[in-house]
Every structure is written in C-alpha cells, then in structure tokens.
Design a protein around this motif. Structure first.
Motif, PDB file in Angstrom:
ATOM      1  N   PHE A 136       0.889  -1.170   0.032  1.00 11.99           N
ATOM      2  CA  PHE A 136      -0.035  -0.109   0.012  1.00 11.99           C
ATOM      3  C   PHE A 136       0.761   1.132   0.129  1.00 11.99           C
ATOM      4  CE2 PHE A 136      -2.689   3.345   2.230  1.00 11.99           C
ATOM      5  CZ  PHE A 136      -3.624   3.035   1.213  1.00 11.99           C
ATOM      6  N   TYR A 137       0.927   2.114  -0.957  1.00 16.40           N
ATOM      7  CA  TYR A 137       1.411   3.215  -1.026  1.00 16.40           C
ATOM      8  C   TYR A 137       0.571   4.623  -1.098  1.00 16.40           C
ATOM      9  CZ  TYR A 137       5.245   0.222  -2.431  1.00 16.40           C
ATOM     10  OH  TYR A 137       6.123  -0.621  -2.645  1.00 16.40           O
ATOM     11  N   SER A 138       0.558   5.350  -0.207  1.00 15.00           N
ATOM     12  CA  SER A 138      -0.318   6.591   0.296  1.00 15.00           C
ATOM     13  C   SER A 138      -1.799   6.319  -0.022  1.00 15.00           C
ATOM     14  CB  SER A 138       0.053   7.745  -0.954  1.00 15.00           C
ATOM     15  OG  SER A 138      -0.195   7.333  -2.414  1.00 15.00           O
ATOM     16  N   SER A 139      -2.293   6.060  -1.141  1.00 17.12           N
ATOM     17  CA  SER A 139      -3.882   5.803  -1.368  1.00 17.12           C
ATOM     18  C   SER A 139      -4.029   4.860  -2.370  1.00 17.12           C
ATOM     19  CB  SER A 139      -4.496   7.316  -1.827  1.00 17.12           C
ATOM     20  OG  SER A 139      -4.167   7.840  -2.875  1.00 17.12           O
ATOM     21  N   ALA A 140      -3.227   4.048  -2.779  1.00 11.99           N
ATOM     22  CA  ALA A 140      -3.304   3.054  -3.856  1.00 11.99           C
ATOM     23  C   ALA A 140      -2.611   1.664  -3.535  1.00 11.99           C
ATOM     24  CB  ALA A 140      -2.754   3.465  -5.106  1.00 11.99           C
ATOM     25  N   TRP A 141      -3.312   0.701  -3.615  1.00 13.07           N
ATOM     26  CA  TRP A 141      -2.755  -0.684  -3.592  1.00 13.07           C
ATOM     27  C   TRP A 141      -2.000  -0.986  -4.660  1.00 13.07           C
ATOM     28  CZ3 TRP A 141      -3.313  -2.994   0.943  1.00 13.07           C
ATOM     29  CH2 TRP A 141      -4.247  -2.711   1.915  1.00 13.07           C
ATOM     30  N   GLU A 142      -0.793  -1.543  -4.549  1.00 16.15           N
ATOM     31  CA  GLU A 142      -0.153  -2.071  -5.654  1.00 16.15           C
ATOM     32  C   GLU A 142       0.085  -3.544  -5.659  1.00 16.15           C
ATOM     33  OE1 GLU A 142       4.668  -1.981  -7.064  1.00 16.15           O
ATOM     34  OE2 GLU A 142       3.634   0.059  -6.732  1.00 16.15           O
ATOM     35  N   PHE A 143      -0.369  -4.200  -6.608  1.00 17.24           N
ATOM     36  CA  PHE A 143      -0.196  -5.666  -6.552  1.00 17.24           C
ATOM     37  C   PHE A 143       1.069  -5.953  -7.237  1.00 17.24           C
ATOM     38  CE2 PHE A 143      -4.548  -4.543  -6.690  1.00 17.24           C
ATOM     39  CZ  PHE A 143      -5.275  -5.438  -5.669  1.00 17.24           C
ATOM     40  N   CYS A 144       1.841  -6.696  -6.570  1.00 13.92           N
ATOM     41  CA  CYS A 144       3.157  -7.123  -7.055  1.00 13.92           C
ATOM     42  C   CYS A 144       3.292  -8.403  -7.725  1.00 13.92           C
ATOM     43  CB  CYS A 144       4.141  -6.940  -5.850  1.00 13.92           C
ATOM     44  SG  CYS A 144       4.312  -5.041  -5.031  1.00 13.92           S
ATOM     45  N   ASN A 145       2.207  -9.096  -7.664  1.00 18.96           N
ATOM     46  CA  ASN A 145       2.319 -10.652  -8.251  1.00 18.96           C
ATOM     47  C   ASN A 145       0.826 -10.796  -8.671  1.00 18.96           C
ATOM     48  OD1 ASN A 145       0.725 -11.285  -6.042  1.00 18.96           O
ATOM     49  ND2 ASN A 145       2.478 -12.141  -4.856  1.00 18.96           N
ATOM     50  N   LEU A 146       0.661 -11.985  -9.066  1.00 15.93           N
ATOM     51  CA  LEU A 146      -0.696 -12.349  -9.554  1.00 15.93           C
ATOM     52  C   LEU A 146      -1.677 -12.586  -8.864  1.00 15.93           C
ATOM     53  CD1 LEU A 146       0.529 -14.619 -12.662  1.00 15.93           C
ATOM     54  CD2 LEU A 146      -0.043 -12.228 -12.742  1.00 15.93           C
ATOM     55  N   ASP A 147      -1.301 -12.555  -7.317  1.00 11.85           N
ATOM     56  CA  ASP A 147      -2.375 -12.549  -6.412  1.00 11.85           C
ATOM     57  C   ASP A 147      -3.458 -11.460  -6.299  1.00 11.85           C
ATOM     58  OD1 ASP A 147      -1.232 -14.986  -5.850  1.00 11.85           O
ATOM     59  OD2 ASP A 147      -0.070 -14.181  -4.290  1.00 11.85           O
ATOM     60  N   GLY A 148      -3.544 -10.518  -7.062  1.00 15.22           N
ATOM     61  CA  GLY A 148      -4.135  -9.406  -6.856  1.00 15.22           C
ATOM     62  C   GLY A 148      -5.841  -9.743  -7.033  1.00 15.22           C
ATOM     63  N   ASN A 149      -6.076 -10.695  -8.020  1.00 13.92           N
ATOM     64  CA  ASN A 149      -7.248 -11.007  -8.232  1.00 13.92           C
ATOM     65  C   ASN A 149      -7.910 -11.657  -7.000  1.00 13.92           C
ATOM     66  OD1 ASN A 149      -7.650  -9.869 -10.691  1.00 13.92           O
ATOM     67  ND2 ASN A 149      -7.172 -11.626 -11.716  1.00 13.92           N
ATOM     68  N   ASP A 150      -7.115 -12.836  -6.409  1.00  9.95           N
ATOM     69  CA  ASP A 150      -7.411 -13.470  -5.255  1.00  9.95           C
ATOM     70  C   ASP A 150      -7.712 -12.297  -3.867  1.00  9.95           C
ATOM     71  OD1 ASP A 150      -7.131 -15.668  -6.687  1.00  9.95           O
ATOM     72  OD2 ASP A 150      -5.248 -15.991  -5.874  1.00  9.95           O
ATOM     73  N   ALA A 151      -6.939 -11.297  -3.729  1.00  7.08           N
ATOM     74  CA  ALA A 151      -6.969 -10.347  -2.735  1.00  7.08           C
ATOM     75  C   ALA A 151      -8.425  -9.730  -2.785  1.00  7.08           C
ATOM     76  CB  ALA A 151      -5.950  -9.583  -2.673  1.00  7.08           C
ATOM     77  N   LEU A 152      -8.725  -9.389  -4.307  1.00  8.11           N
ATOM     78  CA  LEU A 152      -9.792  -8.362  -4.543  1.00  8.11           C
ATOM     79  C   LEU A 152     -10.964  -9.436  -4.349  1.00  8.11           C
ATOM     80  CD1 LEU A 152      -8.815  -6.494  -7.714  1.00  8.11           C
ATOM     81  CD2 LEU A 152      -9.167  -5.598  -5.490  1.00  8.11           C
ATOM     82  N   GLU A 153     -10.845 -10.634  -4.668  1.00  5.07           N
ATOM     83  CA  GLU A 153     -12.137 -11.337  -4.491  1.00  5.07           C
ATOM     84  C   GLU A 153     -12.452 -11.766  -2.844  1.00  5.07           C
ATOM     85  OE1 GLU A 153     -11.871 -15.286  -6.575  1.00  5.07           O
ATOM     86  OE2 GLU A 153     -11.831 -14.036  -8.580  1.00  5.07           O
ATOM     87  N   PHE A 154     -11.224 -11.787  -2.150  1.00  3.34           N
ATOM     88  CA  PHE A 154     -11.315 -12.145  -0.738  1.00  3.34           C
ATOM     89  C   PHE A 154     -12.083 -10.784  -0.170  1.00  3.34           C
ATOM     90  CE2 PHE A 154      -9.070 -10.717   3.246  1.00  3.34           C
ATOM     91  CZ  PHE A 154      -9.426 -11.905   4.301  1.00  3.34           C
ATOM     92  N   MET A 155     -11.905  -9.477  -0.670  1.00  7.36           N
ATOM     93  CA  MET A 155     -12.408  -8.445   0.018  1.00  7.36           C
ATOM     94  C   MET A 155     -13.824  -8.302  -0.409  1.00  7.36           C
ATOM     95  SD  MET A 155     -10.395  -6.799   1.944  1.00  7.36           S
ATOM     96  CE  MET A 155     -11.499  -5.420   2.326  1.00  7.36           C
ATOM     97  N   CYS A 156     -14.122  -8.719  -1.766  1.00 11.02           N
ATOM     98  CA  CYS A 156     -15.476  -8.519  -2.366  1.00 11.02           C
ATOM     99  C   CYS A 156     -16.632  -9.543  -1.871  1.00 11.02           C
ATOM    100  CB  CYS A 156     -15.546  -8.357  -3.760  1.00 11.02           C
ATOM    101  SG  CYS A 156     -14.713  -6.960  -4.511  1.00 11.02           S
ATOM    102  N   ASP A 157     -16.253 -10.340  -0.885  1.00 15.16           N
ATOM    103  CA  ASP A 157     -17.277 -11.335  -0.540  1.00 15.16           C
ATOM    104  C   ASP A 157     -17.949 -10.832   0.643  1.00 15.16           C
ATOM    105  OD1 ASP A 157     -15.354 -11.923   1.240  1.00 15.16           O
ATOM    106  OD2 ASP A 157     -15.324 -14.087   1.082  1.00 15.16           O
ATOM    107  N   VAL A 158     -17.649  -9.721   1.259  1.00 17.36           N
ATOM    108  CA  VAL A 158     -18.207  -9.163   2.426  1.00 17.36           C
ATOM    109  C   VAL A 158     -19.556  -8.702   2.284  1.00 17.36           C
ATOM    110  CG1 VAL A 158     -17.884  -7.657   4.415  1.00 17.36           C
ATOM    111  CG2 VAL A 158     -15.945  -8.709   3.357  1.00 17.36           C
ATOM    112  N   LYS A 159     -20.401  -9.122   3.144  1.00 13.06           N
ATOM    113  CA  LYS A 159     -21.800  -8.775   3.024  1.00 13.06           C
ATOM    114  C   LYS A 159     -21.967  -7.891   4.322  1.00 13.06           C
ATOM    115  CE  LYS A 159     -22.882 -11.463  -0.379  1.00 13.06           C
ATOM    116  NZ  LYS A 159     -21.920 -10.887  -1.634  1.00 13.06           N
TER     117      LYS A 159
END
Length: 106
Positions: free
Chosen positions: A37-60
């Motif tokens: 995380f840099y200032s106000s942006a996430w930087e995905f340094c490898n291919l796990d970005g989609n997994d991380a976003l899916e992890f966050m988006c499943d919250v109800k």
C-alpha cells in the motif's frame, strides 16, 4: 420506548459486527503476500491481486447498507422540508425519497 431502545441497540450491535469483519478483512489484506500500500493506492506485485480483490468483495454488510439507505432517504426528505409549500415537484421528491428508502432508486 423500551422496544425502540432495544431495536436501536440491536442495530448498533449489527453495525459494529460488520465493522469488525471489515477491519479484519483489511488487516488480512494489508499483510497479503505481494500486495503493498502506497499513500492511497494498492499495488499488486504479483498475480495474487485477483485473489485479494475477491477476498475483499465477498463481505456482506446488510446492516450498514440498510443504515446508509435510511440516511440517504432522510437527506432527500431534508431537501423536501427545505422547499416552499407551493413547489411543484414536492410530490416527485417525496416519491423519490420513498424509492430511496426501499433501495429502488439507487
């Protein structure tokens, strides 16, 4: 009055539980391998970005969603209350507030 207080306390507990769940998710995301995380942006340094976003988006968050819907509807009603009685669009604004409250106008 006691029933209203109990309902309000129940809603507060639901909101707090959702907040805790979201904070837990953010803490896990902050330590996710390959994400920085840099200032106000996430930087995905490898291919796990989609997994991380899916992890966050499943919250109800139904309690938070309901709370915010009510806040929005009250905002529209505040506009309605500020208008002169003879304003021709009052009925349309009142109808819009009702739709917002039902979640239909979002």
């Amino acid at each position: 009055m006691a029933v209203q207080l109990a309902n309000a306390e129940s809603k507060c507990r639901e909101l707090a539980a959702e907040n805790v769940a979201l904070n837990d998710k953010m803490n896990k995301l902050a330590t996710w391998p390959g994400i920085e995380f840099y200032s106000s942006a996430w930087e995905f340094c490898n291919l796990d970005g989609n997994d991380a976003l899916e992890f966050m988006c499943d919250v109800k968050t139904p309690a938070t969603d309901a709370f915010l819907t009510e806040v929005r509807a009250q905002g529209v009603e505040m506009l309605l209350d500020s208008l002169p009685p003879h304003y021709t669009a009052r009925a349309d604004i009142a109808e819009f507030a009702a739709k917002v409250r039902k979640g239909a106008a979002l």
